[in-house]
Design a protein around this motif. Sequence first.
Motif, PDB file in Angstrom:
ATOM      1  N   THR A   1     -22.562  58.517  26.375  1.00 49.68           N
ATOM      2  CA  THR A   1     -22.366  56.951  26.318  1.00 49.68           C
ATOM      3  C   THR A   1     -21.376  56.539  27.955  1.00 49.68           C
ATOM      4  OG1 THR A   1     -21.259  55.993  25.441  1.00 49.68           O
ATOM      5  CG2 THR A   1     -22.943  55.512  24.378  1.00 49.68           C
ATOM      6  N   TRP A   2     -20.601  57.435  28.155  1.00 54.47           N
ATOM      7  CA  TRP A   2     -20.308  57.799  29.745  1.00 54.47           C
ATOM      8  C   TRP A   2     -20.950  56.840  31.054  1.00 54.47           C
ATOM      9  CZ3 TRP A   2     -15.980  60.776  31.902  1.00 54.47           C
ATOM     10  CH2 TRP A   2     -15.313  60.882  30.583  1.00 54.47           C
ATOM     11  N   THR A   3     -20.187  56.658  31.354  1.00 53.27           N
ATOM     12  CA  THR A   3     -20.818  55.959  32.829  1.00 53.27           C
ATOM     13  C   THR A   3     -20.156  55.483  34.253  1.00 53.27           C
ATOM     14  OG1 THR A   3     -19.588  53.724  32.537  1.00 53.27           O
ATOM     15  CG2 THR A   3     -22.253  53.285  31.942  1.00 53.27           C
ATOM     16  N   PRO A   4     -20.298  55.913  34.798  1.00 50.90           N
ATOM     17  CA  PRO A   4     -20.020  56.085  36.515  1.00 50.90           C
ATOM     18  C   PRO A   4     -18.897  55.456  37.143  1.00 50.90           C
ATOM     19  CG  PRO A   4     -22.155  55.210  37.277  1.00 50.90           C
ATOM     20  CD  PRO A   4     -22.285  55.908  35.636  1.00 50.90           C
TER      21      PRO A   4
ATOM     22  N   PRO B   1     -21.042  68.484  34.359  1.00 54.41           N
ATOM     23  CA  PRO B   1     -22.152  67.367  32.968  1.00 54.41           C
ATOM     24  C   PRO B   1     -21.668  65.716  32.811  1.00 54.41           C
ATOM     25  CG  PRO B   1     -20.299  69.243  32.312  1.00 54.41           C
ATOM     26  CD  PRO B   1     -20.271  69.443  33.484  1.00 54.41           C
ATOM     27  N   ASN B   2     -20.658  65.182  32.671  1.00 45.25           N
ATOM     28  CA  ASN B   2     -19.931  63.575  32.570  1.00 45.25           C
ATOM     29  C   ASN B   2     -20.954  63.791  33.190  1.00 45.25           C
ATOM     30  OD1 ASN B   2     -19.093  65.657  30.496  1.00 45.25           O
ATOM     31  ND2 ASN B   2     -17.208  64.581  30.359  1.00 45.25           N
ATOM     32  N   TRP B   3     -20.059  63.405  34.249  1.00 48.42           N
ATOM     33  CA  TRP B   3     -21.543  63.445  35.840  1.00 48.42           C
ATOM     34  C   TRP B   3     -22.673  62.805  35.701  1.00 48.42           C
ATOM     35  CZ3 TRP B   3     -19.478  59.420  38.623  1.00 48.42           C
ATOM     36  CH2 TRP B   3     -20.448  58.758  39.551  1.00 48.42           C
ATOM     37  N   ILE B   4     -23.105  63.556  35.238  1.00 50.09           N
ATOM     38  CA  ILE B   4     -24.561  64.057  35.161  1.00 50.09           C
ATOM     39  C   ILE B   4     -25.368  62.601  34.319  1.00 50.09           C
ATOM     40  CG2 ILE B   4     -26.828  65.086  35.102  1.00 50.09           C
ATOM     41  CD1 ILE B   4     -25.237  65.631  37.056  1.00 50.09           C
ATOM     42  N   VAL B   5     -24.541  62.992  32.659  1.00 48.26           N
ATOM     43  CA  VAL B   5     -25.077  61.911  32.016  1.00 48.26           C
ATOM     44  C   VAL B   5     -24.284  60.630  32.135  1.00 48.26           C
ATOM     45  CG1 VAL B   5     -24.059  61.585  29.688  1.00 48.26           C
ATOM     46  CG2 VAL B   5     -24.107  63.777  30.408  1.00 48.26           C
ATOM     47  N   SER B   6     -23.365  60.430  33.265  1.00 48.96           N
ATOM     48  CA  SER B   6     -23.004  59.597  33.816  1.00 48.96           C
ATOM     49  C   SER B   6     -23.784  58.405  34.537  1.00 48.96           C
ATOM     50  CB  SER B   6     -21.964  58.799  34.741  1.00 48.96           C
ATOM     51  OG  SER B   6     -20.809  59.616  33.344  1.00 48.96           O
ATOM     52  N   LEU B   7     -25.126  59.434  35.337  1.00 47.14           N
ATOM     53  CA  LEU B   7     -25.784  58.970  36.110  1.00 47.14           C
ATOM     54  C   LEU B   7     -27.426  58.445  35.611  1.00 47.14           C
ATOM     55  CD1 LEU B   7     -25.511  61.186  39.543  1.00 47.14           C
ATOM     56  CD2 LEU B   7     -24.783  58.984  39.288  1.00 47.14           C
ATOM     57  N   GLN B   8     -27.126  59.501  34.894  1.00 48.39           N
ATOM     58  CA  GLN B   8     -28.797  59.543  34.058  1.00 48.39           C
ATOM     59  C   GLN B   8     -28.089  57.825  33.018  1.00 48.39           C
ATOM     60  OE1 GLN B   8     -28.203  62.790  31.556  1.00 48.39           O
ATOM     61  NE2 GLN B   8     -29.914  63.854  33.036  1.00 48.39           N
ATOM     62  N   ASN B   9     -27.261  57.603  32.383  1.00 53.57           N
ATOM     63  CA  ASN B   9     -26.912  56.545  31.273  1.00 53.57           C
ATOM     64  C   ASN B   9     -27.252  54.972  33.017  1.00 53.57           C
ATOM     65  OD1 ASN B   9     -26.323  57.433  29.404  1.00 53.57           O
ATOM     66  ND2 ASN B   9     -24.253  57.469  29.464  1.00 53.57           N
ATOM     67  N   LEU B  10     -26.218  55.019  33.978  1.00 49.07           N
ATOM     68  CA  LEU B  10     -26.616  54.228  34.472  1.00 49.07           C
ATOM     69  C   LEU B  10     -28.071  53.568  34.875  1.00 49.07           C
ATOM     70  CD1 LEU B  10     -25.261  52.081  36.845  1.00 49.07           C
ATOM     71  CD2 LEU B  10     -25.131  54.353  38.553  1.00 49.07           C
ATOM     72  N   ALA B  11     -28.846  54.720  35.250  1.00 50.39           N
ATOM     73  CA  ALA B  11     -29.649  54.598  35.859  1.00 50.39           C
ATOM     74  C   ALA B  11     -30.880  53.994  34.222  1.00 50.39           C
ATOM     75  CB  ALA B  11     -30.525  55.687  35.975  1.00 50.39           C
TER      76      ALA B  11
ATOM     77  N   MET C   1     -19.563  53.195  45.474  1.00 46.38           N
ATOM     78  CA  MET C   1     -18.890  52.401  46.114  1.00 46.38           C
ATOM     79  C   MET C   1     -20.605  52.287  47.396  1.00 46.38           C
ATOM     80  SD  MET C   1     -16.724  52.319  49.612  1.00 46.38           S
ATOM     81  CE  MET C   1     -17.520  53.548  50.401  1.00 46.38           C
ATOM     82  N   MET C   2     -21.036  53.641  47.673  1.00 45.58           N
ATOM     83  CA  MET C   2     -21.957  53.731  48.508  1.00 45.58           C
ATOM     84  C   MET C   2     -23.586  53.060  47.695  1.00 45.58           C
ATOM     85  SD  MET C   2     -21.483  57.931  49.798  1.00 45.58           S
ATOM     86  CE  MET C   2     -20.129  58.387  49.962  1.00 45.58           C
ATOM     87  N   MET C   3     -23.299  53.536  45.992  1.00 46.34           N
ATOM     88  CA  MET C   3     -24.064  52.775  45.774  1.00 46.34           C
ATOM     89  C   MET C   3     -24.338  51.796  45.735  1.00 46.34           C
ATOM     90  SD  MET C   3     -24.613  55.233  42.211  1.00 46.34           S
ATOM     91  CE  MET C   3     -23.272  55.228  41.595  1.00 46.34           C
ATOM     92  N   ILE C   4     -22.934  50.582  45.461  1.00 46.42           N
ATOM     93  CA  ILE C   4     -23.550  49.605  45.524  1.00 46.42           C
ATOM     94  C   ILE C   4     -23.558  49.289  46.867  1.00 46.42           C
ATOM     95  CG2 ILE C   4     -21.367  47.603  46.082  1.00 46.42           C
ATOM     96  CD1 ILE C   4     -20.573  48.658  43.899  1.00 46.42           C
TER      97      ILE C   4
ATOM     98  N   LEU D   1     -23.161  44.589  39.514  1.00 45.72           N
ATOM     99  CA  LEU D   1     -22.464  44.542  37.848  1.00 45.72           C
ATOM    100  C   LEU D   1     -22.919  45.466  36.456  1.00 45.72           C
ATOM    101  CD1 LEU D   1     -23.129  41.122  35.577  1.00 45.72           C
ATOM    102  CD2 LEU D   1     -21.085  41.624  36.581  1.00 45.72           C
ATOM    103  N   ALA D   2     -23.819  46.254  36.894  1.00 45.44           N
ATOM    104  CA  ALA D   2     -24.476  47.283  36.227  1.00 45.44           C
ATOM    105  C   ALA D   2     -23.794  48.900  36.808  1.00 45.44           C
ATOM    106  CB  ALA D   2     -25.836  47.786  36.737  1.00 45.44           C
ATOM    107  N   ILE D   3     -23.569  48.692  37.688  1.00 45.15           N
ATOM    108  CA  ILE D   3     -23.132  49.837  38.246  1.00 45.15           C
ATOM    109  C   ILE D   3     -21.174  50.192  37.600  1.00 45.15           C
ATOM    110  CG2 ILE D   3     -21.957  50.950  40.582  1.00 45.15           C
ATOM    111  CD1 ILE D   3     -24.633  49.846  42.656  1.00 45.15           C
ATOM    112  N   LYS D   4     -20.715  48.568  37.638  1.00 47.38           N
ATOM    113  CA  LYS D   4     -19.493  48.744  37.474  1.00 47.38           C
ATOM    114  C   LYS D   4     -19.281  48.201  36.152  1.00 47.38           C
ATOM    115  CE  LYS D   4     -18.475  44.672  39.567  1.00 47.38           C
ATOM    116  NZ  LYS D   4     -17.671  43.356  40.400  1.00 47.38           N
ATOM    117  N   SER D   5     -20.137  48.636  35.155  1.00 47.63           N
ATOM    118  CA  SER D   5     -20.483  48.479  34.054  1.00 47.63           C
ATOM    119  C   SER D   5     -18.860  49.510  32.885  1.00 47.63           C
ATOM    120  CB  SER D   5     -21.638  48.865  32.740  1.00 47.63           C
ATOM    121  OG  SER D   5     -22.272  49.897  33.590  1.00 47.63           O
TER     122      SER D   5
END
Lengths: 418, 305
Positions: B257-260, B76-86, B285-288, B237-241
């Motif tokens: 407010t978890w991020t990847p 669940p934390n990874w899903i939250v992280s991805l949503q927050n990243l979006a 890394m793949m996202m970047i 910068l956003a992905i690395k935040s």
Amino acid sequence: MLRKLLIGTLLATGLTAGYAVTTQAAGESVEVLHWWTSGGEAAALNVLKKKLESQGITWKDMPVAGGGGEQAMAALRARVTAGDPPTAVQALGFDITDWAKQGVVGDLDSVAGKEGWDKVIPAALQKFAKFDGKWIAAPVNVHSTNWIWINKKALDAAGGKAPETWDELIAVLDKMKANGIIPIVGGGNAWNAATMFDSMVLSLGTDFYQKSLIDLDPEALGSDKMVEAFTRLSKLRSYVDDNFSGREWNLDSAMVIDGKAGMQIMGDWAKGEFVNAGKKPGEDFVCIRFPGTQGAVTFNSDMFMMFKVGKDKQAAQLQMASDIEDPAFQSSFNVVKGSAPARTDVPDTAFDACGKKAIKDLAEANEKGTLLGSMSQGYASPAAIKNAMYDVITREYNGDLDPKAAAEALVDAVAAAQ
Amino acid sequence: MADATMTAPGAVTTAKTTLQDLLPKIVLAPSFAIILVFVYGFIIFTGFLSFSGSKLLPDFSTWVGFENYVRLFRHPNWIVSLQNLAIFSVLYIVICSVIGLGLAILLDQKIRGEGFLRPIYLYPMALSFIVTGVAWKWFLDPGIGLEHAMHQIGWESFSFRWIKDRDFAIYTIVIAAIWQSSGFVMAMFLAGLRGVDNEIIKAAQIDGASTFMIYRRIIIPLMRPVFLSAFVVLAHLAIKSYDLVVAMTDGGPGTSTWTPALFMTKFTFGRNEMGMGAASAMVMMMMIFAIIVPYLYSELGGHKK
């Protein structure tokens, strides 16, 4: 020519190494990785440093700040991977076992056997300080988490009687609210909320605590009792001010000290904040076990885990371990730190009222078999499971899950982390 | 030069040209080797880690296939992280670009005191994200920051508690990040605006185009490469935040407010789940790469034409 030079160097180093061992620990050094950087903690550690220096052992300090030691463990990883571990590392619970499994820790049996550690250190602590029957770490202290710290004035205004049951606690909280103060503070981050949760589960029975948080029995984790534990946590949350999120535990303590808040559920390291502010136990603040948990103790113990070091450093390492378990040191260190000694045979004369109570409760729990590892401090389950529980607890505390959903999520989270 | 005095000028010249040919390669070789090992080498190392059962330390004795990735996407934390990243990256990139372009256009009006105003907008960039995070954490904290100040000057009903609200906390991080980076985007656009050929604008003015039309039809379309560069800089910068989140909320309230990047460090170093941490790092890394590679392709492809 080159070969001669090499042999010469080898011989010389061999000789000096042999010499160092024969002349005991004098002139050697210990490198100590720890995260005791705040005022009271640093003062307590200085006691050990002075003692070692008086024995001719140099103390190489390697502080890595950050409560809970996450950063310290990251720094340790780098050192161990590079094949150059420090002599001694402050460590908690399952982290010690995890490191021991990597085969990088030292062996303290020679000192422990001679000094009879087996008899004076509680068995619950030995479970972590020993691995495969060998002593690998020297326990320094015992903290426990099932405490409430109450402002005396606020308590007097709310009837003056320290609560002994859950209902009495709620009654006191209601009165404090009516008196216009924040009744209780805490839970600003996942660790803080989990520390409170230790007491919620323990107050529903030591067996339940053992089964759910230590044995990780899915049935107990998802049981109605667990729902009740979460319900209690939410109930307490309803008395906390809206601004709690992100507030550190020591700021919570400051609010209780100032009388802005009535009480705080926190481990006995919080006592240091009260004492440093010039407050006296019994007069300015009251320390009680969380209602319904008297007789049981959810402990965590700071230990110095010893790493495999070169022959030239072993004598100093063993000397350090021996110094840590010295009863006089155990007393002077723990008076400053606010914890109970890790040995059960240390006289409590130098301790304040709360310290005396901690020592007495510890001895009682040790005898009754109710000395249980604290989940929040990493003494009930390994880091992966502990943090999975943190996630659920902090989400529930912040209203993201209701108690019933939280109990279900707890079962899933623990299963996923195993 | 010096070789005029030499007895065999021809030989020296050959040696010199060979040296001149070699020199750049010699100078570049160490950095090339370092990058090869420490960037690409460790990417491969992390890739291996993500398929291993590593927990506390790297462990290449157990292989678990894609299990780390499966567990990652079930967490669940990874899903939250991805949503927050979006949420974070879309708002951050769009708003930063809009504000940056707006400020740049306003500063481009040949106003007095531009030399004084420009650095004011640029200075936040000189701060590290940690400083920005701590400052905004205090500023937004209802107990000591904005809300408290408003109450003190008598506006009792004022309420701004987003940082304490799990549904809105991520937006406070967006606000702080925009404050930090808008000035930098402005500088990029300003440089772009100054590069626009005056002749075109004059021609448009002669044709009777309004200032608004000139910006909409001519100048902003000309800014396309700047938009692209700004997008690439802001997106990575956003992905690395990480630092901003750690300083402002440390992932809280709850896990809202978890991020990847936070997920990666917490799992690798805090939870002794190095395998899962490595898997999350590979996904990041793949996202970047998904952003950088098309960008490089279009840039390099453009030069060849």
